[in-house]
Design a protein around this motif. Structure first.
Motif, PDB file in Angstrom:
ATOM      1  N   LYS A   1       9.335 -53.678   9.480  1.00 41.00           N
ATOM      2  CA  LYS A   1       8.344 -53.126  10.431  1.00 41.00           C
ATOM      3  C   LYS A   1       7.073 -53.965  10.371  1.00 41.00           C
ATOM      4  N   ASN A   2       6.402 -54.064  11.493  1.00 43.64           N
ATOM      5  CA  ASN A   2       5.117 -54.761  11.440  1.00 43.64           C
ATOM      6  C   ASN A   2       4.019 -53.772  11.041  1.00 43.64           C
ATOM      7  N   ASN A   3       2.853 -54.331  10.729  1.00 42.85           N
ATOM      8  CA  ASN A   3       1.758 -53.515  10.180  1.00 42.85           C
ATOM      9  C   ASN A   3       1.359 -52.359  11.082  1.00 42.85           C
ATOM     10  N   VAL A   4       1.358 -52.612  12.392  1.00 42.22           N
ATOM     11  CA  VAL A   4       0.917 -51.562  13.317  1.00 42.22           C
ATOM     12  C   VAL A   4       1.931 -50.426  13.346  1.00 42.22           C
ATOM     13  N   GLU A   5       3.223 -50.790  13.355  1.00 40.03           N
ATOM     14  CA  GLU A   5       4.270 -49.751  13.352  1.00 40.03           C
ATOM     15  C   GLU A   5       4.162 -48.899  12.092  1.00 40.03           C
ATOM     16  N   VAL A   6       3.954 -49.567  10.958  1.00 45.23           N
ATOM     17  CA  VAL A   6       3.831 -48.837   9.688  1.00 45.23           C
ATOM     18  C   VAL A   6       2.636 -47.898   9.754  1.00 45.23           C
ATOM     19  N   ALA A   7       1.497 -48.440  10.162  1.00 46.84           N
ATOM     20  CA  ALA A   7       0.271 -47.638  10.186  1.00 46.84           C
ATOM     21  C   ALA A   7       0.444 -46.429  11.113  1.00 46.84           C
ATOM     22  N   GLN A   8       1.073 -46.642  12.260  1.00 48.61           N
ATOM     23  CA  GLN A   8       1.253 -45.522  13.202  1.00 48.61           C
ATOM     24  C   GLN A   8       2.154 -44.445  12.613  1.00 48.61           C
ATOM     25  N   ALA A   9       3.247 -44.883  11.978  1.00 49.09           N
ATOM     26  CA  ALA A   9       4.192 -43.920  11.405  1.00 49.09           C
ATOM     27  C   ALA A   9       3.543 -43.147  10.245  1.00 49.09           C
ATOM     28  N   VAL A  10       2.797 -43.845   9.403  1.00 49.16           N
ATOM     29  CA  VAL A  10       2.180 -43.186   8.244  1.00 49.16           C
ATOM     30  C   VAL A  10       1.108 -42.200   8.705  1.00 49.16           C
ATOM     31  N   VAL A  11       0.277 -42.637   9.614  1.00 47.08           N
ATOM     32  CA  VAL A  11      -0.807 -41.759  10.075  1.00 47.08           C
ATOM     33  C   VAL A  11      -0.229 -40.536  10.805  1.00 47.08           C
ATOM     34  N   ALA A  12       0.859 -40.748  11.557  1.00 50.63           N
ATOM     35  CA  ALA A  12       1.484 -39.607  12.247  1.00 50.63           C
ATOM     36  C   ALA A  12       1.944 -38.556  11.228  1.00 50.63           C
TER      37      ALA A  12
ATOM     38  N   LYS B   1      -1.024 -36.784   9.600  1.00 48.89           N
ATOM     39  CA  LYS B   1      -1.588 -35.851  10.569  1.00 48.89           C
ATOM     40  C   LYS B   1      -0.748 -34.578  10.638  1.00 48.89           C
ATOM     41  N   GLU B   2       0.561 -34.772  10.647  1.00 47.53           N
ATOM     42  CA  GLU B   2       1.482 -33.648  10.833  1.00 47.53           C
ATOM     43  C   GLU B   2       1.575 -32.775   9.574  1.00 47.53           C
ATOM     44  N   ARG B   3       1.736 -33.422   8.397  1.00 50.10           N
ATOM     45  CA  ARG B   3       1.932 -32.592   7.212  1.00 50.10           C
ATOM     46  C   ARG B   3       1.145 -33.018   5.967  1.00 50.10           C
ATOM     47  N   GLY B   4       0.246 -33.979   6.099  1.00 51.16           N
ATOM     48  CA  GLY B   4      -0.676 -34.286   4.997  1.00 51.16           C
ATOM     49  C   GLY B   4      -0.106 -35.139   3.900  1.00 51.16           C
ATOM     50  N   VAL B   5       1.190 -35.434   3.982  1.00 57.28           N
ATOM     51  CA  VAL B   5       1.820 -36.264   2.946  1.00 57.28           C
ATOM     52  C   VAL B   5       2.884 -37.132   3.603  1.00 57.28           C
ATOM     53  N   CYS B   6       3.015 -38.356   3.118  1.00 62.48           N
ATOM     54  CA  CYS B   6       3.994 -39.284   3.683  1.00 62.48           C
ATOM     55  C   CYS B   6       4.668 -40.035   2.541  1.00 62.48           C
ATOM     56  N   VAL B   7       6.003 -40.111   2.586  1.00 59.66           N
ATOM     57  CA  VAL B   7       6.752 -40.794   1.516  1.00 59.66           C
ATOM     58  C   VAL B   7       7.285 -42.113   2.079  1.00 59.66           C
ATOM     59  N   ILE B   8       6.983 -43.183   1.373  1.00 63.91           N
ATOM     60  CA  ILE B   8       7.258 -44.516   1.905  1.00 63.91           C
ATOM     61  C   ILE B   8       8.147 -45.309   0.955  1.00 63.91           C
ATOM     62  N   LYS B   9       9.133 -46.000   1.526  1.00 62.17           N
ATOM     63  CA  LYS B   9       9.988 -46.899   0.741  1.00 62.17           C
ATOM     64  C   LYS B   9       9.367 -48.282   0.833  1.00 62.17           C
ATOM     65  N   ALA B  10       8.966 -48.822  -0.334  1.00 58.71           N
ATOM     66  CA  ALA B  10       8.205 -50.067  -0.314  1.00 58.71           C
ATOM     67  C   ALA B  10       9.074 -51.289  -0.031  1.00 58.71           C
TER      68      ALA B  10
ATOM     69  N   THR C   1      -7.360 -32.108   0.786  1.00 56.72           N
ATOM     70  CA  THR C   1      -6.798 -30.866   1.330  1.00 56.72           C
ATOM     71  C   THR C   1      -5.467 -30.456   0.699  1.00 56.72           C
ATOM     72  N   MET C   2      -4.754 -31.391   0.095  1.00 55.94           N
ATOM     73  CA  MET C   2      -3.392 -31.074  -0.321  1.00 55.94           C
ATOM     74  C   MET C   2      -3.289 -30.701  -1.807  1.00 55.94           C
ATOM     75  N   PHE C   3      -2.890 -29.464  -2.057  1.00 53.68           N
ATOM     76  CA  PHE C   3      -2.603 -29.035  -3.431  1.00 53.68           C
ATOM     77  C   PHE C   3      -1.295 -29.694  -3.869  1.00 53.68           C
ATOM     78  N   HIS C   4      -1.265 -30.172  -5.102  1.00 51.58           N
ATOM     79  CA  HIS C   4      -0.047 -30.809  -5.609  1.00 51.58           C
ATOM     80  C   HIS C   4      -0.013 -30.703  -7.126  1.00 51.58           C
ATOM     81  N   ALA C   5       1.171 -30.946  -7.689  1.00 49.64           N
ATOM     82  CA  ALA C   5       1.344 -30.861  -9.145  1.00 49.64           C
ATOM     83  C   ALA C   5       2.389 -31.864  -9.584  1.00 49.64           C
ATOM     84  N   VAL C   6       2.315 -32.256 -10.841  1.00 54.93           N
ATOM     85  CA  VAL C   6       3.403 -33.028 -11.451  1.00 54.93           C
ATOM     86  C   VAL C   6       4.193 -32.026 -12.289  1.00 54.93           C
ATOM     87  N   LEU C   7       5.434 -31.803 -11.915  1.00 58.02           N
ATOM     88  CA  LEU C   7       6.260 -30.836 -12.645  1.00 58.02           C
ATOM     89  C   LEU C   7       6.563 -31.373 -14.055  1.00 58.02           C
TER      90      LEU C   7
END
Ligand SMILES: O=C(O)CCC(=O)C(=O)O
Ligand SMILES: [Fe+2]
Length: 376
Positions: free
Chosen positions: A135-146, A149-158, A352-358
């Motif tokens: 993916k190019n940088n713009v595609e990545v940025a758009q997908a991550v920001v989307a 925006k939608e759920r406050g967390v994004c999981v990315i495969k590097a 904004t996002m509550f989280h924990a390390v189990l």
């Protein structure tokens, strides 16, 4: 003497602001990074000559990371602090020494009811939202920001190579075996400007990878330095889209923080539910500026099984635009599980996002490199 966490990155603090004697920091970079925010409350604690408050604003941008803010305020004498700890003084390019730090012991209270709670059980880890490869940088940025925006967390495969993961893991592990990590914060202020702190059930040990630490460790942290740079590039890479779509302007970032939860030394090592920058919650602490948390997991290349090894990151899926007021409220929302597997990068809102390390139930140490971007 325990000073609690650094106000900026959460690493163990080594000294307090030499003027107000309240804000605690792990090093000069975090102190500088925080000055624009801290100066607003610093003068309330102690009167000081006006010129000591005059700090030129430095333009933000990719080069405008933590070290870019150069305050003229009276700084902590970091060399004296380093000497106290038996560390070598900073090189001339590092900080200027001004005044010995005289930290006061913080008053400690128990955890506030309804704020901390034990982690829950792991669920099936969420799939990747975004793959960086192809993916190019713009595609990545758009997908991550989307996703943010939608759920406050994004999981990315590097998509980094196996040999690179191995090198990063080896460096993190060698530092661990050498005893270079120090206990992470055991509490945070319970009210603005207060020395009263509440424990936050955090069992990891950390190393703050400031530029002086990276320089001092040199080749021992070559691969880790690369990850830190990639995290920086990633954050600055989504800056424009964040600004266009959410009006959020990232200004600088903290140095990388390398963390380790060792289930062998500390059975069930964990970090209870929290918000990294909890100013919107019922904790009523000041806004420390952090908006975006980025974490890259470092494991030995073997699959990390959250059922067997524990250590999942669990995020409460509340409205990403506002923080729940307490853990109890956050836990009324569904939970989102992220496996701390190598090649996984996770991004979420720091404020904004509550989280924990189990709890880490297996014997493998759980390593991660995190950085926090400030914004307005
Ligand atoms: O390592 C993780 O998955 C999260 C750690 C965390 O929440 C923190 O350091 O604030
Ligand atoms: Fe956190």
């Amino acid at each position: 003497m325990e000073l609690g966490p650094c106000r900026v990155c959460g690493c163990p603090a080594l000294a307090r602001c030499s003027r107000c004697q309240e804000a605690a920091y792990c090093g000069p970079e975090c102190q500088r990074a925080d000055w624009q925010i801290h100066k607003q409350s610093c003068h309330r604690s102690r009167e000081a000559p006006a010129e000591r408050l005059q700090v030129p604003a430095v333009p933000a941008g990719p080069a405008g990371q933590a070290a870019a803010v150069a305050p003229k305020q009276k700084e902590i004498e970091w060399d004296a602090v380093r000497a106290m700890l038996g560390q070598a003084p900073a090189r001339p390019s590092d900080d200027r020494a001004d005044e010995a730090a005289g930290p006061a012991e913080p008053r400690v209270s128990g955890a506030s009811p309804g704020w901390q709670s034990s982690p829950t059980h792991p669920t099936t880890p969420a799939p990747f939202d975004v793959h960086l490869v192809g993916k190019n940088n713009v595609e990545v940025a758009q997908a991550v920001v989307a996703k943010l925006k939608e759920r406050g967390v994004c999981v990315i495969k590097a998509g980094a190579e196996r040999a690179f993961h191995k090198a990063v893991h080896m460096e993190a592990k060698q530092l661990w075996d050498a005893g270079a990590y120090t206990s992470a914060s055991k509490g945070s202020p319970s009210s603005p400007g207060s020395h009263e702190i509440t424990f936050n059930a955090r069992d990891d040990k950390v190393i703050c990878l400031s530029s002086s630490v990276l320089d001092a460790l040199g080749k021992k942290v070559q691969a880790l330095k690369k990850v830190d740079e990639q995290l920086a590039n990633f954050g600055w890479g989504i800056k424009q889209i964040l600004e266009d779509q959410l009006g959020l302007s990232l200004t600088k970032r903290t140095p990388g923080m390398l963390s380790c939860y060792d289930g062998q030394k500390v059975p069930d090592a964990q970090y209870g539910f929290h918000v990294d920058n909890p100013y919107m919650t019922n904790m009523a602490v000041p806004d420390d500026g952090r908006r975006l948390t980025l974490i890259f997991y470092i494991s030995d290349g073997q699959h990390w099984d959250v059922q067997k090894d524990g250590g999942a990151l669990q995020v409460c899926m509340s409205d990403p635009r506002r923080a729940p007021s307490s853990t109890a409220e956050a836990l009324t929302h569904p939970l989102f599980t992220v496996a701390p597997d190598c090649d996984t990068l996770v991004a979420f809102w720091s404020h904004t996002m509550f989280h924990a390390v189990l709890p880490v139930t297996g014997t493998k140490p759980r390593f991660a490199l995190s950085t926090w971007f400030m914004g307005s």
